[in-house]
Write a protein that holds these residues in place. Sequence first.
Motif, PDB file in Angstrom:
ATOM      1  N   PRO A  89      37.693  41.468  52.224  1.00  0.00           N
ATOM      2  CA  PRO A  89      37.608  40.405  52.609  1.00  0.00           C
ATOM      3  C   PRO A  89      36.889  39.757  51.519  1.00  0.00           C
ATOM      4  O   PRO A  89      35.839  39.747  52.038  1.00  0.00           O
ATOM      5  CB  PRO A  89      37.757  40.341  53.514  1.00  0.00           C
ATOM      6  CG  PRO A  89      37.962  42.068  54.088  1.00  0.00           C
ATOM      7  CD  PRO A  89      37.395  43.186  52.764  1.00  0.00           C
ATOM      8  N   SER A 137      36.190  35.261  51.799  1.00  0.00           N
ATOM      9  CA  SER A 137      36.672  34.214  52.753  1.00  0.00           C
ATOM     10  C   SER A 137      37.347  32.935  50.972  1.00  0.00           C
ATOM     11  O   SER A 137      36.427  33.292  50.329  1.00  0.00           O
ATOM     12  CB  SER A 137      35.722  33.879  53.441  1.00  0.00           C
ATOM     13  OG  SER A 137      34.328  32.750  52.952  1.00  0.00           O
ATOM     14  N   GLY A 138      37.491  31.936  51.651  1.00  0.00           N
ATOM     15  CA  GLY A 138      38.112  31.072  50.992  1.00  0.00           C
ATOM     16  C   GLY A 138      37.217  30.304  50.289  1.00  0.00           C
ATOM     17  O   GLY A 138      36.703  29.750  49.183  1.00  0.00           O
ATOM     18  N   TRP A 154      43.604  27.802  47.905  1.00  0.00           N
ATOM     19  CA  TRP A 154      44.266  28.033  48.578  1.00  0.00           C
ATOM     20  C   TRP A 154      45.786  28.030  47.734  1.00  0.00           C
ATOM     21  O   TRP A 154      46.667  29.307  47.308  1.00  0.00           O
ATOM     22  CB  TRP A 154      45.155  27.145  49.736  1.00  0.00           C
ATOM     23  CG  TRP A 154      46.363  26.904  50.255  1.00  0.00           C
ATOM     24  CD1 TRP A 154      46.075  27.797  50.982  1.00  0.00           C
ATOM     25  CD2 TRP A 154      46.937  26.464  49.686  1.00  0.00           C
ATOM     26  NE1 TRP A 154      47.829  27.572  51.737  1.00  0.00           N
ATOM     27  CE2 TRP A 154      48.351  27.042  50.877  1.00  0.00           C
ATOM     28  CE3 TRP A 154      48.003  25.550  48.995  1.00  0.00           C
ATOM     29  CZ2 TRP A 154      49.919  26.694  50.502  1.00  0.00           C
ATOM     30  CZ3 TRP A 154      48.820  25.286  48.993  1.00  0.00           C
ATOM     31  CH2 TRP A 154      49.364  25.393  50.170  1.00  0.00           C
ATOM     32  N   ILE A 197      45.969  31.484  45.446  1.00  0.00           N
ATOM     33  CA  ILE A 197      46.526  32.551  46.337  1.00  0.00           C
ATOM     34  C   ILE A 197      48.189  32.591  46.539  1.00  0.00           C
ATOM     35  O   ILE A 197      48.578  33.425  46.350  1.00  0.00           O
ATOM     36  CB  ILE A 197      45.971  32.012  47.644  1.00  0.00           C
ATOM     37  CG1 ILE A 197      44.067  32.851  47.517  1.00  0.00           C
ATOM     38  CG2 ILE A 197      46.581  33.697  48.546  1.00  0.00           C
ATOM     39  CD1 ILE A 197      43.868  34.360  47.115  1.00  0.00           C
ATOM     40  N   GLU A 214      46.554  39.293  52.193  1.00  0.00           N
ATOM     41  CA  GLU A 214      46.911  38.869  53.095  1.00  0.00           C
ATOM     42  C   GLU A 214      45.574  38.220  53.754  1.00  0.00           C
ATOM     43  O   GLU A 214      44.256  38.591  52.772  1.00  0.00           O
ATOM     44  CB  GLU A 214      46.672  40.447  54.089  1.00  0.00           C
ATOM     45  CG  GLU A 214      47.273  41.959  54.094  1.00  0.00           C
ATOM     46  CD  GLU A 214      47.266  42.894  54.690  1.00  0.00           C
ATOM     47  OE1 GLU A 214      46.544  43.174  55.262  1.00  0.00           O
ATOM     48  OE2 GLU A 214      48.582  43.839  54.910  1.00  0.00           O
ATOM     49  N   SER A 215      45.389  37.650  54.777  1.00  0.00           N
ATOM     50  CA  SER A 215      44.742  37.168  55.060  1.00  0.00           C
ATOM     51  C   SER A 215      43.986  36.910  56.409  1.00  0.00           C
ATOM     52  O   SER A 215      45.202  36.738  57.672  1.00  0.00           O
ATOM     53  CB  SER A 215      45.213  35.142  55.070  1.00  0.00           C
ATOM     54  OG  SER A 215      46.892  34.815  56.098  1.00  0.00           O
ATOM     55  N   GLY A 227      38.558  36.188  55.431  1.00  0.00           N
ATOM     56  CA  GLY A 227      39.192  35.770  54.678  1.00  0.00           C
ATOM     57  C   GLY A 227      40.428  36.811  54.103  1.00  0.00           C
ATOM     58  O   GLY A 227      40.838  37.360  54.817  1.00  0.00           O
ATOM     59  N   TYR A 228      40.455  36.793  52.492  1.00  0.00           N
ATOM     60  CA  TYR A 228      42.107  37.102  52.379  1.00  0.00           C
ATOM     61  C   TYR A 228      40.983  38.422  51.561  1.00  0.00           C
ATOM     62  O   TYR A 228      40.318  38.831  51.367  1.00  0.00           O
ATOM     63  CB  TYR A 228      41.751  36.617  50.609  1.00  0.00           C
ATOM     64  CG  TYR A 228      42.718  35.131  51.048  1.00  0.00           C
ATOM     65  CD1 TYR A 228      43.433  34.679  51.694  1.00  0.00           C
ATOM     66  CD2 TYR A 228      41.843  33.931  50.601  1.00  0.00           C
ATOM     67  CE1 TYR A 228      43.798  33.634  51.279  1.00  0.00           C
ATOM     68  CE2 TYR A 228      42.127  32.694  51.215  1.00  0.00           C
ATOM     69  CZ  TYR A 228      43.533  32.598  51.713  1.00  0.00           C
ATOM     70  OH  TYR A 228      43.290  30.664  51.854  1.00  0.00           O
TER      71      TYR A 228
END
Length: 319
Positions: free
Chosen positions: A16, A18-19, A34, A37, A48-49, A53-54
């Motif tokens: 994961p 984060s943005g 974003w 993504i 997945e978020s 994070g992503y």
Amino acid sequence: MNETRRAILEALADGPVSGPALADALDVSRAAVWKHIEELRDADFEIESGSTGYELAAVDAYNGPAVEFGLEAPFSVEYHDSIGSTNDRARELAAAGATDVAVLADEQTGGRGRLEREWSAPSGGVWVSVVARPDLTPPEAPLYTLAAAVATARAAREAGVDARIKWPNDVVVPEGDDGSYRKLAGILTEMEGEVDRVQWLVVGIGVNANVDVDDLPPEANATSVREEAGDVDRRVFVQRLLEEFDRYRTDLESVLPAWRDLALTIGQRVRVERQSGTVVGEAVDVTDAGALVIETTDEEGADGRVAVSAGDCEHLRPV
């Protein structure tokens, strides 16, 4: 693939992120992260978020961006759900100046083999044509066909199939010890060039991958990866095929030894139909240019060797 999206995927594959961390690492705005993504999700990447994070959950898609991600070979991939012929499209790209492009399709509606023979290419197979601009003379071009055969056989063997090569351009699965076989894949190489150099090559490869044998023409005596070893992850299969092809095309001296190691034709009694006549004898080798060397015996009992550069080769049962 867009380099920013590639970098995002590589970061997400490690866990994961984060943005804001992605934005800082890539020197782009959070809004741009974003957007990238969402574009990756539109390309069927499972991202997945959550609170941390992503994260890239899986790459199950079969399309251009999915094949390019993780591909360790310098090809861009143009994907089609359905197309008449990947070779025809690759020829168009070659004529427009493209190189190192792999045209990939889930199905072909107008596939063809050697001598314009129809080639069945249903959904679930691997149908790919590669555009290349090698520094070769036309007589050396068959080495690219042999390299493609080796790459295809190696990818199939990694998938659990006892794949071998039948001269000049088929990958097959042996049946017993008498030279009989079922066809798994075919290769069609087309080129444009001058007397002393190749301008471009298109190497078309068709593999019966996740295909039911009942969906293939009965006269083809064909098999599939599904029939021999179960379904394969086509994304990984294409990646390995392209990586092996790139490996051998950049080291042409290694092609013939690898081809000989996988050849089913060598040592077989064969009949080759060519325009100048039929040759019958034992296939004993291939030349540096990929011609099949056949040891023959004439009506007087004298032995000789003939190098056949093109023709339809049939394995004969031992005398």
